[in-house]
Scaffold this active site. Sequence first.
Site, PDB file in Angstrom:
ATOM      1  N   ALA A  32      -2.147  -0.496  -6.039  1.00  0.00           N
ATOM      2  CA  ALA A  32      -3.301  -1.233  -5.534  1.00  0.00           C
ATOM      3  C   ALA A  32      -4.547  -0.557  -6.098  1.00  0.00           C
ATOM      4  CB  ALA A  32      -3.297  -1.194  -4.016  1.00  0.00           C
ATOM      5  N   GLY A  72       1.558   0.128  -5.258  1.00  0.00           N
ATOM      6  CA  GLY A  72       1.672  -1.331  -5.189  1.00  0.00           C
ATOM      7  C   GLY A  72       2.370  -1.932  -6.405  1.00  0.00           C
ATOM      8  N   GLU A 131       5.885  -1.633  -5.612  1.00  0.00           N
ATOM      9  CA  GLU A 131       6.170  -2.592  -4.536  1.00  0.00           C
ATOM     10  C   GLU A 131       6.249  -4.021  -5.075  1.00  0.00           C
ATOM     11  OE1 GLU A 131       2.854  -0.571  -2.291  1.00  0.00           O
ATOM     12  OE2 GLU A 131       4.178  -1.072  -0.629  1.00  0.00           O
ATOM     13  N   GLU A 185       1.218   7.115  -2.749  1.00  0.00           N
ATOM     14  CA  GLU A 185       0.305   6.890  -1.621  1.00  0.00           C
ATOM     15  C   GLU A 185       0.156   8.104  -0.719  1.00  0.00           C
ATOM     16  OE1 GLU A 185       2.606   4.725  -2.655  1.00  0.00           O
ATOM     17  OE2 GLU A 185       1.916   2.649  -2.461  1.00  0.00           O
TER      18      GLU A 185
HETATM   19  N1  CAA Z   1      -6.688   1.875  -8.906  1.00  0.00           N
HETATM   20  C1  CAA Z   1      -7.839   1.832  -9.584  1.00  0.00           C
HETATM   21  N2  CAA Z   1      -7.997   2.314 -10.835  1.00  0.00           N
HETATM   22  C2  CAA Z   1      -6.921   2.872 -11.410  1.00  0.00           C
HETATM   23  C3  CAA Z   1      -5.673   2.962 -10.773  1.00  0.00           C
HETATM   24  C4  CAA Z   1      -5.575   2.440  -9.452  1.00  0.00           C
HETATM   25  N3  CAA Z   1      -4.410   2.445  -8.770  1.00  0.00           N
HETATM   26  N4  CAA Z   1      -4.813   3.604 -11.600  1.00  0.00           N
HETATM   27  C5  CAA Z   1      -5.489   3.869 -12.725  1.00  0.00           C
HETATM   28  N5  CAA Z   1      -6.762   3.433 -12.624  1.00  0.00           N
HETATM   29  C6  CAA Z   1      -7.834   3.540 -13.616  1.00  0.00           C
HETATM   30  C7  CAA Z   1      -8.348   4.963 -13.696  1.00  0.00           C
HETATM   31  O1  CAA Z   1      -9.272   5.221 -12.659  1.00  0.00           O
HETATM   32  C8  CAA Z   1      -8.967   4.965 -15.059  1.00  0.00           C
HETATM   33  O2  CAA Z   1     -10.206   4.304 -14.988  1.00  0.00           O
HETATM   34  P1  CAA Z   1     -11.549   5.027 -15.599  1.00  0.00           P
HETATM   35  O3  CAA Z   1     -11.271   5.027 -17.072  1.00  0.00           O
HETATM   36  O4  CAA Z   1     -12.625   4.102 -15.186  1.00  0.00           O
HETATM   37  O5  CAA Z   1     -11.597   6.397 -15.018  1.00  0.00           O
HETATM   38  C9  CAA Z   1      -8.040   4.061 -15.866  1.00  0.00           C
HETATM   39  O6  CAA Z   1      -7.327   3.284 -14.901  1.00  0.00           O
HETATM   40  C10 CAA Z   1      -7.029   4.829 -16.685  1.00  0.00           C
HETATM   41  O7  CAA Z   1      -6.351   5.717 -15.802  1.00  0.00           O
HETATM   42  P2  CAA Z   1      -6.202   7.292 -16.096  1.00  0.00           P
HETATM   43  O8  CAA Z   1      -7.344   7.794 -16.900  1.00  0.00           O
HETATM   44  O9  CAA Z   1      -5.942   7.949 -14.776  1.00  0.00           O
HETATM   45  O10 CAA Z   1      -4.875   7.271 -16.999  1.00  0.00           O
HETATM   46  P3  CAA Z   1      -3.826   8.443 -17.179  1.00  0.00           P
HETATM   47  O11 CAA Z   1      -2.947   8.036 -18.300  1.00  0.00           O
HETATM   48  O12 CAA Z   1      -4.502   9.763 -17.242  1.00  0.00           O
HETATM   49  O13 CAA Z   1      -2.971   8.446 -15.808  1.00  0.00           O
HETATM   50  C11 CAA Z   1      -1.758   7.418 -13.965  1.00  0.00           C
HETATM   51  C12 CAA Z   1      -2.154   7.360 -15.477  1.00  0.00           C
HETATM   52  C13 CAA Z   1      -0.847   8.621 -13.739  1.00  0.00           C
HETATM   53  C14 CAA Z   1      -1.017   6.126 -13.638  1.00  0.00           C
HETATM   54  C15 CAA Z   1      -3.040   7.561 -13.117  1.00  0.00           C
HETATM   55  O14 CAA Z   1      -3.964   6.558 -13.518  1.00  0.00           O
HETATM   56  C16 CAA Z   1      -2.819   7.415 -11.649  1.00  0.00           C
HETATM   57  O15 CAA Z   1      -2.340   8.342 -11.009  1.00  0.00           O
HETATM   58  N6  CAA Z   1      -3.203   6.245 -11.067  1.00  0.00           N
HETATM   59  C17 CAA Z   1      -3.128   6.005  -9.643  1.00  0.00           C
HETATM   60  C18 CAA Z   1      -1.704   5.783  -9.174  1.00  0.00           C
HETATM   61  C19 CAA Z   1      -1.694   5.598  -7.671  1.00  0.00           C
HETATM   62  O16 CAA Z   1      -2.007   6.489  -6.915  1.00  0.00           O
HETATM   63  N7  CAA Z   1      -1.257   4.401  -7.188  1.00  0.00           N
HETATM   64  C20 CAA Z   1      -1.177   4.078  -5.801  1.00  0.00           C
HETATM   65  C21 CAA Z   1      -2.381   3.298  -5.382  1.00  0.00           C
HETATM   66  S1  CAA Z   1      -2.471   3.059  -3.640  1.00  0.00           S
HETATM   67  C22 CAA Z   1      -1.440   1.782  -3.327  1.00  0.00           C
HETATM   68  O17 CAA Z   1      -0.813   1.210  -4.211  1.00  0.00           O
HETATM   69  C23 CAA Z   1      -1.360   1.418  -1.882  1.00  0.00           C
HETATM   70  C24 CAA Z   1      -0.381   0.337  -1.579  1.00  0.00           C
HETATM   71  O18 CAA Z   1       0.782   0.555  -1.314  1.00  0.00           O
HETATM   72  C25 CAA Z   1      -0.769  -0.991  -1.522  1.00  0.00           C
END
Ligand code: CAA
Length: 258
Positions: free
Chosen positions: A66, A109, A112, A132
Amino acid sequence: MTEYETIRVERRGRVAWITLDRPEALNALNTQLMHELVGLTTELDADDSVGAIVVTGSEKAFAAGADIKEMASQSTAQMREANHFGPWLEFARVRKPVIAVVSGYALGGGFELALMCDVILASETAKFGFPEIGLGVIPGIGGTQRIVRAIGYPKAAELVLTGRRIDAAEAERVGIVSRVVAADALLGEAEELATAIAEKSLPALVAAKVALDAALETGLEDGLAVEAERFTALFDTADQKEGMAAFNEKREPSFRHR
Ligand code: CAA
């Protein structure tokens, strides 16, 4: 024709291919994407010329969860009021087979969303996880429920409580994905799989999903009753007559999908 900003859609025969398309956010599932995807799949579900739906992302990410930027400052009252993830229930109710084709990250998400699909085909580059817990929350689009049903409590609990990411091989071993294929073979294999499903009788596909869903939703007696009813109901379809006639005449069936 509806215009989409966060997804792309393409028809290949009876298969509808949906590609998540927010590369700048690794396909994070923001509200707009959720509405576009759920709206489109609902339309495709009502279209008899579609036999199966594929959902895929980019090479780097199926979906990284998400949208954290969108949620970060929300309060409980705001999340509740907005019914933030409510529309995903509609996606999970699609009657036709939905196939997740996963390359790269399928996190939170994104994982999911894959679990809401009927079949998950993964590239050897796929990575699954529920991060999460490290964000101070828990999965919110069905993850805790579907992962337990998919792989059993102990392994599911480890994934949800630690946030540990697993690779495609482990995901296949524990039964999350149907099959893992080489990265360069993914789209070809996906097309073959989706086409093979989409060409089957549509009433039989829909009945199969109802019966499979019943296995998750009900006890054995009730599930067997659902299966028996759906099995029997198919005998009034043109496709059942055609499917069995084709077998007897030693030829391929030509289904009418009704
Ligand atoms: N939401 C918003 N933006 C996100 C995102 C997310 N879930 N995942 C990645 N992005 C964005 C980053 O912020 C970044 O944007 P900027 O360039 O503006 O900073 C861009 O995508 C590229 O990401 P990274 O620079 O982080 O890329 P990376 O290759 O270094 O890392 C990754 C990749 C390991 C997937 C890392 O992006 C990451 O950890 N993302 C978040 C994963 C996460 O925690 N997901 C769970 C979300 S909560 C959820 O899903 C709740 C639910 O159950 C509904």
